[in-house]
Design a protein around this motif. Structure first.
Motif, PDB file in Angstrom:
ATOM      1  N   LEU A 131       4.413  -3.910 -18.113  1.00 13.36           N
ATOM      2  CA  LEU A 131       3.062  -3.273 -17.283  1.00 13.36           C
ATOM      3  C   LEU A 131       2.196  -4.160 -17.213  1.00 13.36           C
ATOM      4  O   LEU A 131       1.201  -4.058 -16.214  1.00 13.36           O
ATOM      5  CB  LEU A 131       2.682  -1.887 -18.130  1.00 13.36           C
ATOM      6  N   LEU A 132       1.860  -5.244 -18.323  1.00 14.25           N
ATOM      7  CA  LEU A 132       0.909  -6.280 -18.157  1.00 14.25           C
ATOM      8  C   LEU A 132       1.128  -7.067 -16.987  1.00 14.25           C
ATOM      9  O   LEU A 132       0.199  -7.938 -16.641  1.00 14.25           O
ATOM     10  CB  LEU A 132       0.951  -7.088 -19.485  1.00 14.25           C
TER      11      LEU A 132
ATOM     12  N   ASN B 229      -4.780  -3.333  -2.363  1.00 14.02           N
ATOM     13  CA  ASN B 229      -4.342  -1.928  -2.398  1.00 14.02           C
ATOM     14  C   ASN B 229      -2.792  -1.977  -2.156  1.00 14.02           C
ATOM     15  O   ASN B 229      -1.877  -1.402  -2.968  1.00 14.02           O
ATOM     16  CB  ASN B 229      -4.912  -1.050  -1.724  1.00 14.02           C
ATOM     17  N   SER B 230      -2.419  -2.459  -0.940  1.00 10.97           N
ATOM     18  CA  SER B 230      -0.829  -2.494  -0.655  1.00 10.97           C
ATOM     19  C   SER B 230      -0.119  -3.441  -1.598  1.00 10.97           C
ATOM     20  O   SER B 230       0.894  -3.090  -1.890  1.00 10.97           O
ATOM     21  CB  SER B 230      -0.870  -3.277   0.829  1.00 10.97           C
TER      22      SER B 230
ATOM     23  N   ILE C 135       2.788  -1.624  -4.391  1.00 12.59           N
ATOM     24  CA  ILE C 135       4.126  -2.384  -4.663  1.00 12.59           C
ATOM     25  C   ILE C 135       4.415  -2.601  -6.157  1.00 12.59           C
ATOM     26  O   ILE C 135       5.442  -2.475  -6.867  1.00 12.59           O
ATOM     27  CB  ILE C 135       4.564  -3.296  -3.654  1.00 12.59           C
ATOM     28  N   LEU C 136       3.417  -3.526  -6.651  1.00 10.24           N
ATOM     29  CA  LEU C 136       3.362  -3.953  -7.860  1.00 10.24           C
ATOM     30  C   LEU C 136       3.574  -2.939  -9.176  1.00 10.24           C
ATOM     31  O   LEU C 136       4.279  -2.918 -10.096  1.00 10.24           O
ATOM     32  CB  LEU C 136       2.489  -5.043  -8.214  1.00 10.24           C
ATOM     33  N   VAL C 137       2.619  -1.943  -8.864  1.00 10.70           N
ATOM     34  CA  VAL C 137       2.488  -0.833  -9.770  1.00 10.70           C
ATOM     35  C   VAL C 137       3.837  -0.291  -9.943  1.00 10.70           C
ATOM     36  O   VAL C 137       4.540   0.307 -11.049  1.00 10.70           O
ATOM     37  CB  VAL C 137       1.492   0.119  -9.474  1.00 10.70           C
ATOM     38  N   VAL C 138       4.540   0.207  -8.825  1.00  9.48           N
ATOM     39  CA  VAL C 138       5.638   0.947  -8.844  1.00  9.48           C
ATOM     40  C   VAL C 138       6.789   0.210  -9.352  1.00  9.48           C
ATOM     41  O   VAL C 138       7.391   0.559 -10.150  1.00  9.48           O
ATOM     42  CB  VAL C 138       6.023   1.316  -7.220  1.00  9.48           C
TER      43      VAL C 138
ATOM     44  N   PRO D 278       3.252 -16.401  -6.145  1.00  8.84           N
ATOM     45  CA  PRO D 278       2.708 -16.770  -4.909  1.00  8.84           C
ATOM     46  C   PRO D 278       3.347 -17.009  -3.771  1.00  8.84           C
ATOM     47  O   PRO D 278       2.887 -16.556  -2.518  1.00  8.84           O
ATOM     48  CB  PRO D 278       2.315 -18.372  -5.309  1.00  8.84           C
ATOM     49  N   PHE D 279       4.846 -17.277  -3.861  1.00  8.42           N
ATOM     50  CA  PHE D 279       5.695 -16.937  -2.383  1.00  8.42           C
ATOM     51  C   PHE D 279       5.764 -15.542  -1.902  1.00  8.42           C
ATOM     52  O   PHE D 279       5.703 -15.339  -0.907  1.00  8.42           O
ATOM     53  CB  PHE D 279       7.070 -17.690  -2.690  1.00  8.42           C
ATOM     54  N   VAL D 280       5.994 -14.649  -2.888  1.00 12.53           N
ATOM     55  CA  VAL D 280       5.955 -13.208  -2.634  1.00 12.53           C
ATOM     56  C   VAL D 280       4.743 -12.762  -1.926  1.00 12.53           C
ATOM     57  O   VAL D 280       4.707 -12.202  -1.103  1.00 12.53           O
ATOM     58  CB  VAL D 280       6.262 -12.380  -3.842  1.00 12.53           C
ATOM     59  N   TYR D 281       3.681 -13.170  -2.701  1.00 13.11           N
ATOM     60  CA  TYR D 281       2.252 -12.780  -1.978  1.00 13.11           C
ATOM     61  C   TYR D 281       2.185 -13.281  -0.484  1.00 13.11           C
ATOM     62  O   TYR D 281       1.685 -12.633   0.250  1.00 13.11           O
ATOM     63  CB  TYR D 281       1.240 -13.400  -2.937  1.00 13.11           C
ATOM     64  N   GLU D 282       2.657 -14.672  -0.351  1.00 11.48           N
ATOM     65  CA  GLU D 282       2.510 -15.309   0.825  1.00 11.48           C
ATOM     66  C   GLU D 282       3.337 -14.496   1.896  1.00 11.48           C
ATOM     67  O   GLU D 282       2.718 -14.249   3.078  1.00 11.48           O
ATOM     68  CB  GLU D 282       2.533 -16.700   0.855  1.00 11.48           C
ATOM     69  N   TYR D 283       4.419 -14.029   1.510  1.00 11.32           N
ATOM     70  CA  TYR D 283       5.570 -13.349   2.426  1.00 11.32           C
ATOM     71  C   TYR D 283       4.792 -12.051   2.843  1.00 11.32           C
ATOM     72  O   TYR D 283       4.720 -11.693   4.008  1.00 11.32           O
ATOM     73  CB  TYR D 283       6.675 -13.176   1.560  1.00 11.32           C
ATOM     74  N   LEU D 284       4.266 -11.485   1.769  1.00  8.75           N
ATOM     75  CA  LEU D 284       3.735 -10.034   1.977  1.00  8.75           C
ATOM     76  C   LEU D 284       2.478 -10.084   2.945  1.00  8.75           C
ATOM     77  O   LEU D 284       2.155  -9.389   3.786  1.00  8.75           O
ATOM     78  CB  LEU D 284       3.432  -9.205   0.806  1.00  8.75           C
ATOM     79  N   LYS D 285       1.889 -11.095   2.864  1.00  8.90           N
ATOM     80  CA  LYS D 285       0.480 -11.550   3.556  1.00  8.90           C
ATOM     81  C   LYS D 285       0.802 -11.689   5.063  1.00  8.90           C
ATOM     82  O   LYS D 285       0.278 -10.981   5.927  1.00  8.90           O
ATOM     83  CB  LYS D 285      -0.257 -12.498   3.062  1.00  8.90           C
ATOM     84  N   ARG D 286       1.772 -12.541   5.292  1.00 12.51           N
ATOM     85  CA  ARG D 286       2.391 -12.817   6.666  1.00 12.51           C
ATOM     86  C   ARG D 286       3.016 -11.425   7.117  1.00 12.51           C
ATOM     87  O   ARG D 286       2.816 -11.208   8.615  1.00 12.51           O
ATOM     88  CB  ARG D 286       3.456 -13.942   6.716  1.00 12.51           C
TER      89      ARG D 286
END
Length: 270
Positions: free
Chosen positions: A60-61, A15-16, A20-23, A144-152
């Motif tokens: 949007l895709l 959800n988090s 961010i992605l939708v906005v 993947p790197f953005v995903y990893e950063y946000l997860k950390r």
């Protein structure tokens, strides 16, 4: 209970990230339409709302495709930097091609339904490759790197323990245990047993409540009935069924359940 918590945690992460992605994609979509409008006014060309809104659906895709890409990344869990780069390169180009062909197909399908003179597949495909390909590849390469950063970042922002000790009862006494000395905690219904160095303490708080007090970067829930201090793990022995036995610095063994592997999987690579 733990499985439900894992699903809830994953849901919160999704959800988090999705928010961010939708906005970001909606803003990008709006700016792209605005750019087309300004360009038409400056160049004195025609501007067609339906056509530009349909064409810019391309941005949007990214919402579903990056979510799918992140899902596969979370499953693959590449550990070394080299593996992460190789994974990003391979999946980045694959998702870029999927994105482009899916968009072109959708555009042509809708075009045939709403326009008197529908566009040709080859023309739209060529236009997308010319204008959006490099941006698309960059987006999926870095995803993947953005995903990893946000997860950390999310993990670091979790409610870390504000206390350094846990107070337990021992007979008529109340004893404060330094959290750093705790090796592991196990359910011993209706109590929990806290193993601290060479002492054991019965405590009347549930494992779930104690878990909230502990730093999740150090104390790992490895079983529905056990939390372990990873700094005291010396060895992991496979049970050949996905479970492991964790050997602690005091020689004791704690079972690591495969159902909680997401919490302790990183230890296998250390």
């Amino acid at each position: 209970m733990k499985i439900q918590k894992l699903y809830a945690t994953n849901s919160e992460r999704l959800n988090s990230s999705l928010g961010i992605l939708v906005v970001f994609c909606v803003v990008l979509y709006s700016l792209a339409i605005l750019q087309d409008y300004v360009f038409s006014k400056v160049q004195l060309t025609g501007f067609y709302w339906y056509e530009t809104m349909l064409y810019n659906i391309y941005w949007l895709l990214f919402i579903p495709f990056i979510q799918i890409a992140n899902y596969f990344y979370s499953k693959a869990q590449p550990k070394s930097l080299t593996n992460k780069i190789l994974y990003a390169l391979s999946t980045g180009f694959m998702f870029s091609l999927l994105h482009i062909f899916f968009f072109t197909s959708i555009f042509i399908l809708v075009s045939n339904l709403i326009f008197l003179e529908p566009h040709r597949f080859s023309r739209i495909l060529k236009n997308v490759i010319s204008n959006q390909l490099y941006l698309t590849i960059i987006a999926y390469l870095f995803s993947p790197f953005v995903y990893e950063y946000l997860k950390r970042k999310r993990r670091l922002k979790k409610d870390l323990p504000t206390q350094r000790t846990i107070t337990v009862k021992k007979g008529t006494r109340r004893i404060k245990i330094d959290i750093a000395t705790i090796l592991f905690i196990k359910t011993d219904r209706p109590y929990t047993t806290i193993y601290s160095n060479n002492q054991n303490f019965l405590h009347d708080e549930s494992l779930k409540k104690l878990e909230k007090l502990l730093d999740t970067l150090i104390f790992l829930r490895v079983h529905r009935s056990a939390i372990v201090n990873k700094k005291h793990i010396t060895e992991l022995k496979s049970r050949k069924n996905g479970d492991y036995d964790g050997i602690l610095t005091n020689g004791q063994s704690v079972r690591f359940s495969r159902h909680y592997r997401q919490n302790w999987n990183e230890l296998l690579n250390h």
